[in-house]
Design a protein around this motif. Structure first.
Motif: not given
Length: 251
Positions: A155, A171, A188-193, A239, A242-244
């Motif tokens: 980012h 991205v 898709r999902l961010g690893t922070a979630e 930040g 980020t992992g995705e």
């Protein structure tokens, strides 16, 4: 591949397998997943990819083989591991009974449409031919099979040579790669979630890491790998990276 990456994926992979063998079977899968997958991430991929008993799963860039072994234990899938580093291949064979091929992810020695699903976890960012990796994964998975990814996205611009050998897509760049490889994003999902990692798992990983540090902390290979890991950790913390997780299908 840089010295730091070779240390991590070759030399330390073999050390990790030996430490896990010494600690016992409860440590095999956590040791094999160091840096390549957590239970929550793997559970999400297993569920979203629809992996079930008997599913033929290719793990490209499998490392020590922990994620594939986790999937085999969780859903009785039939994994085949592909890994370019000889040390990691030997480590996977020591810890797990799954077939292992020593080959690069952008040149898979596998016939077309021969697997039900494939995943590649934390690998895309380490490759210069990222389109080649995705194209090969699409080629070997029969429709409507799924392809799972763990990707680290950039980012902000990284300092020159701060993480030599890594190629973190943005991205937009990742979306373009997916489109050009004739795949499409299904989930898709961010690893922070993801939910927290179980404490027992963390404890097992910590024991493996501490034992590795005790035995090999004085070596250049360990110092190189730890420096690389610390830098990635700092970038994830602020930040910049980020992992995705993604699940892809044939377009």
């Amino acid at each position: 591949m840089t010295e730091a990456m070779e240390a991590e994926f070759d030399t330390i992979a073999e050390w990790t397998a030996q430490v896990a063998l010494d600690l016992g079977p409860d440590h095999y899968v956590p040791a094999g997943c160091r840096g390549s997958g957590s239970p929550a991430a793997l559970d999400w991929l297993i569920e979203q990819m629809g992996l079930t008993s008997g599913t033929r799963l290719l793990d490209s860039g499998a490392g020590v083989g922990g994620p594939a072994a986790y999937a085999a234990q969780a859903r009785s899938v039939q994994p085949v591991l592909v890994e370019p580093e000889a040390g990691a291949c030997r480590a996977a064979k020591l810890l797990f009974s799954h077939p292992v091929l020593c080959a690069a992810g952008d040149k898979l020695p596998i016939v077309d449409a021969s697997f039900d699903a494939a995943w590649s976890l934390g690998v895309l960012c380490t490759m210069s031919d990222q389109l080649g990796l995705l194209t090969e994964l699409r080629r070997i998975v029969r429709p409507p099979g799924r392809v799972g990814l763990l990707v680290f996205l950039a980012h902000d611009t990284l300092p020159p040579d701060y993480l030599a050998g890594n190629h973190f897509p943005t991205v937009d760049e990742l979306d373009d790669l997916v489109h050009r490889s004739a795949l499409r994003v299904q989930q898709r999902l961010g690893t922070a979630e993801l939910p927290p990692i179980p404490e027992t798992w963390n404890e097992q990983v910590d024991i493996v890491t501490d034992t590795l540090a005790e035995r090999y902390g004085h070596t250049e290979a360990w110092e190189l790998a730890e420096r690389q890991s610390s830098r990635i950790g700092r970038l994830l913390g602020d930040g910049t990276l980020t992992g995705e997780l993604l699940v892809l299908r044939h377009a």
